[in-house]
Scaffold this motif. Sequence first.
Motif, PDB file in Angstrom:
ATOM      1  N   GLY A  20     -20.645  39.356  -2.200  1.00 29.80           N
ATOM      2  CA  GLY A  20     -21.044  39.379  -0.798  1.00 29.80           C
ATOM      3  C   GLY A  20     -22.542  39.304  -0.602  1.00 29.80           C
ATOM      4  N   GLU A  21     -23.193  40.473  -0.527  1.00 23.32           N
ATOM      5  CA  GLU A  21     -24.620  40.522  -0.245  1.00 23.32           C
ATOM      6  C   GLU A  21     -25.435  40.000  -1.431  1.00 23.32           C
ATOM      7  OE1 GLU A  21     -24.691  44.660   0.439  1.00 23.32           O
ATOM      8  OE2 GLU A  21     -24.513  44.502   2.613  1.00 23.32           O
ATOM      9  N   PRO A  22     -26.623  39.456  -1.176  1.00 22.55           N
ATOM     10  CA  PRO A  22     -27.466  38.943  -2.264  1.00 22.55           C
ATOM     11  C   PRO A  22     -27.765  40.007  -3.314  1.00 22.55           C
ATOM     12  CG  PRO A  22     -28.312  38.257  -0.133  1.00 22.55           C
ATOM     13  CD  PRO A  22     -27.224  39.235   0.148  1.00 22.55           C
ATOM     14  N   GLY A  23     -27.812  39.583  -4.579  1.00 20.13           N
ATOM     15  CA  GLY A  23     -28.011  40.516  -5.679  1.00 20.13           C
ATOM     16  C   GLY A  23     -29.285  41.321  -5.575  1.00 20.13           C
ATOM     17  N   ASN A  24     -30.404  40.699  -5.161  1.00 18.23           N
ATOM     18  CA  ASN A  24     -31.675  41.423  -5.057  1.00 18.23           C
ATOM     19  C   ASN A  24     -31.595  42.541  -4.027  1.00 18.23           C
ATOM     20  OD1 ASN A  24     -32.896  39.854  -7.003  1.00 18.23           O
ATOM     21  ND2 ASN A  24     -33.728  38.385  -5.527  1.00 18.23           N
ATOM     22  N   TYR A  25     -30.874  42.264  -2.942  1.00 23.29           N
ATOM     23  CA  TYR A  25     -30.726  43.288  -1.900  1.00 23.29           C
ATOM     24  C   TYR A  25     -29.939  44.480  -2.437  1.00 23.29           C
ATOM     25  CZ  TYR A  25     -29.039  45.544   2.358  1.00 23.29           C
ATOM     26  OH  TYR A  25     -28.723  46.465   3.320  1.00 23.29           O
ATOM     27  N   LEU A  45     -22.436  36.435  -7.761  1.00 23.21           N
ATOM     28  CA  LEU A  45     -21.684  35.251  -7.357  1.00 23.21           C
ATOM     29  C   LEU A  45     -21.731  35.034  -5.857  1.00 23.21           C
ATOM     30  CD1 LEU A  45     -18.523  35.691  -9.621  1.00 23.21           C
ATOM     31  CD2 LEU A  45     -20.527  34.257 -10.040  1.00 23.21           C
ATOM     32  N   ALA A  46     -22.633  35.745  -5.176  1.00 22.48           N
ATOM     33  CA  ALA A  46     -22.768  35.597  -3.730  1.00 22.48           C
ATOM     34  C   ALA A  46     -23.508  34.306  -3.407  1.00 22.48           C
ATOM     35  CB  ALA A  46     -23.538  36.783  -3.158  1.00 22.48           C
ATOM     36  N   PRO A  47     -23.218  33.677  -2.277  1.00 21.62           N
ATOM     37  CA  PRO A  47     -23.947  32.479  -1.867  1.00 21.62           C
ATOM     38  C   PRO A  47     -25.424  32.779  -1.681  1.00 21.62           C
ATOM     39  CG  PRO A  47     -21.958  32.771  -0.548  1.00 21.62           C
ATOM     40  CD  PRO A  47     -22.143  34.024  -1.334  1.00 21.62           C
ATOM     41  N   SER A  48     -26.282  31.832  -2.060  1.00 15.12           N
ATOM     42  CA  SER A  48     -27.725  31.987  -1.893  1.00 15.12           C
ATOM     43  C   SER A  48     -28.272  30.773  -1.166  1.00 15.12           C
ATOM     44  CB  SER A  48     -28.408  32.137  -3.257  1.00 15.12           C
ATOM     45  OG  SER A  48     -28.284  30.936  -3.999  1.00 15.12           O
ATOM     46  N   HIS A  49     -29.585  30.810  -0.888  1.00 21.56           N
ATOM     47  CA  HIS A  49     -30.202  29.692  -0.174  1.00 21.56           C
ATOM     48  C   HIS A  49     -30.129  28.406  -0.990  1.00 21.56           C
ATOM     49  CE1 HIS A  49     -33.887  29.409  -2.639  1.00 21.56           C
ATOM     50  NE2 HIS A  49     -33.731  30.706  -2.805  1.00 21.56           N
ATOM     51  N   GLU A  50     -30.020  28.526  -2.316  1.00 19.72           N
ATOM     52  CA  GLU A  50     -29.944  27.336  -3.164  1.00 19.72           C
ATOM     53  C   GLU A  50     -28.657  26.552  -2.916  1.00 19.72           C
ATOM     54  OE1 GLU A  50     -30.300  28.832  -7.070  1.00 19.72           O
ATOM     55  OE2 GLU A  50     -32.430  29.341  -6.886  1.00 19.72           O
ATOM     56  N   ASP A  51     -27.629  27.247  -2.436  1.00 24.88           N
ATOM     57  CA  ASP A  51     -26.375  26.563  -2.161  1.00 24.88           C
ATOM     58  C   ASP A  51     -26.493  25.605  -0.983  1.00 24.88           C
ATOM     59  OD1 ASP A  51     -24.913  27.889  -4.177  1.00 24.88           O
ATOM     60  OD2 ASP A  51     -24.751  29.658  -2.897  1.00 24.88           O
ATOM     61  N   PHE A  52     -27.568  25.736  -0.212  1.00 21.36           N
ATOM     62  CA  PHE A  52     -27.748  24.881   0.951  1.00 21.36           C
ATOM     63  C   PHE A  52     -28.764  23.766   0.684  1.00 21.36           C
ATOM     64  CE2 PHE A  52     -25.968  28.719   2.653  1.00 21.36           C
ATOM     65  CZ  PHE A  52     -25.118  28.266   3.648  1.00 21.36           C
ATOM     66  N   ASP A  53     -29.217  23.682  -0.580  1.00 20.02           N
ATOM     67  CA  ASP A  53     -30.136  22.591  -0.916  1.00 20.02           C
ATOM     68  C   ASP A  53     -29.439  21.247  -0.759  1.00 20.02           C
ATOM     69  OD1 ASP A  53     -32.061  24.404  -1.444  1.00 20.02           O
ATOM     70  OD2 ASP A  53     -31.829  24.352  -3.637  1.00 20.02           O
ATOM     71  N   GLU A  54     -30.204  20.209  -0.538  1.00 24.95           N
ATOM     72  CA  GLU A  54     -29.657  18.858  -0.380  1.00 24.95           C
ATOM     73  C   GLU A  54     -28.891  18.456  -1.640  1.00 24.95           C
ATOM     74  OE1 GLU A  54     -31.157  14.351   0.721  1.00 24.95           O
ATOM     75  OE2 GLU A  54     -32.591  16.001   0.577  1.00 24.95           O
ATOM     76  N   GLY A  55     -27.721  17.971  -1.440  1.00 25.65           N
ATOM     77  CA  GLY A  55     -26.885  17.538  -2.542  1.00 25.65           C
ATOM     78  C   GLY A  55     -25.960  18.612  -3.052  1.00 25.65           C
ATOM     79  N   PRO A  91     -17.206  42.279  -2.231  1.00 24.06           N
ATOM     80  CA  PRO A  91     -15.865  42.792  -1.954  1.00 24.06           C
ATOM     81  C   PRO A  91     -14.808  41.838  -2.531  1.00 24.06           C
ATOM     82  CG  PRO A  91     -16.626  41.567  -0.065  1.00 24.06           C
ATOM     83  CD  PRO A  91     -17.702  41.430  -1.120  1.00 24.06           C
ATOM     84  N   ILE A  92     -13.684  42.350  -2.874  1.00 28.68           N
ATOM     85  CA  ILE A  92     -12.636  41.527  -3.482  1.00 28.68           C
ATOM     86  C   ILE A  92     -11.997  40.586  -2.469  1.00 28.68           C
ATOM     87  CG2 ILE A  92     -10.675  43.073  -3.083  1.00 28.68           C
ATOM     88  CD1 ILE A  92      -9.855  42.457  -6.044  1.00 28.68           C
ATOM     89  N   THR A  93     -12.146  40.880  -1.191  1.00 30.37           N
ATOM     90  CA  THR A  93     -11.563  40.022  -0.163  1.00 30.37           C
ATOM     91  C   THR A  93     -12.160  38.615  -0.168  1.00 30.37           C
ATOM     92  OG1 THR A  93     -13.043  41.277   1.308  1.00 30.37           O
ATOM     93  CG2 THR A  93     -10.705  41.734   1.465  1.00 30.37           C
TER      94      THR A  93
END
Length: 452
Positions: A20-25, A45-55, A91-93
């Motif tokens: 869920g929340e970013p690892g650093n947080y 395994l949480a989404p990060s800003h890198e997941d929104f990079d082009e491509g 969270p497991i959800t």
Amino acid sequence: MHFLSDGVDNGETSLYINLGEPGNYVKETVEHFNLNPDGIHFLDLAPSHEDFDEGEIYSVFSNAEVEQPSFIEKLRSTVEDLEPDRVLLDPITEFRYLTSDDRQFRKQILGFLDFLRGNNATVIFTSQASDSLSDDDLQFLTDTVINLETDIEGSTLYISKFRGSSYQRGIHSYEITDDGVTVFPKLQPGTWDPEQSADAPKILSSGIPEVDELLKGGIDAGTVTFVSGPTGAGKTTTALQFIKEAAGRGEQSVMYSFEESPRTIRQRSRSINLPIQSMLEQGTLSIEEIAPGEYTPNEFTSGLKTAVEDDGVRIVLIDGLQGFKQNLRGYTTDPEEVLLRIVRYLRATGVSTIITNEVSNITGEFRVTEESVSNLADNILYLRYVEMESDLGKVIGVLKMRTGDFERSLRQFEITEYGIRVGDPLKNMQGILTGTPTLKDHRNDDPSGDGE
């Protein structure tokens, strides 16, 4: 995170799988609570800003078949490499978004949990349930379910499942502070420890001979005593007399004040020669002021339990029954039910309980309690205002002693600069409880009928 940190402190390997929340947080949060994050392994395994990079847009919004293989492989390889003793999935959800339907979701979760158990890991996972998305299917797969709820009045915790073991039922309180999570379990009746009270007296004296005569020596130790009366009658002062006598024997007492500050209590006691200050300095008495909304019932009873079991308190004074019912926040049950649990616990542990109770009637109709709580009392000592020869006076009497006999007469009661002064029984007066007593007519007792 307490669970993982405790594992590290005991030489175990702990793994935090972050969905869920970013690892650093998360790491910053753990550091804030001093929970030893350096020893915890993080799999972010949480989404990060890198997941929104082009491509890379497809990796965030792709379907389950695209996302699932790499996701599961990271989990599996990390667990096989670390062989963790403790695992948290948070969270497991989030797994729901990696499967195409509920049946597939359940199958994947069950398989993954079996995989972790096969590696001898103890697993905790968090679940973000809602009205529109239940987690009943996840609860079915687990051995234990701990439910956390919160509202504006506080946070509560209850256990709804604990496979293969008993657990303490009921709704418990918890709070999150700079020290982390603190849980306040619902108070349960204790057991009497004969060794703890072997040297304690059987009878508690007030130190006032006339009051002890009313009580045929005093109140039995380990019982519950109500001191009842209207405002200003001297309920607290009378209750403190028993504590003063106990302090002289070196016994510990605690006073929970729901209506007055410790400073006011000290000042008032000093003016009537009651040595509260020296008792505080010697440690035979502690005064705890309970402000409105400061504690939940479970927080209050946890502190009381600590005072009895850790500090050796033998007398508990609850000063202000109405304040007790009004000041504790977040009631999930009737306040009288909370008081009943306190009384049962203190009785079972052999601790003497004194409760001051204010009634609204100053004169007129006689009432001992405003609410139906008198059944909780073993002893009831009451104070009453009366008009005597155009002066406002007070009387004291005993209404109930469950464990012994008592004097049925009333006595004049006065608080002076030297302390409490109690007179002889008022045998020549009648109608005292109405507030306007009169001299008893003796002519009916005179055989001659002439009144002499």
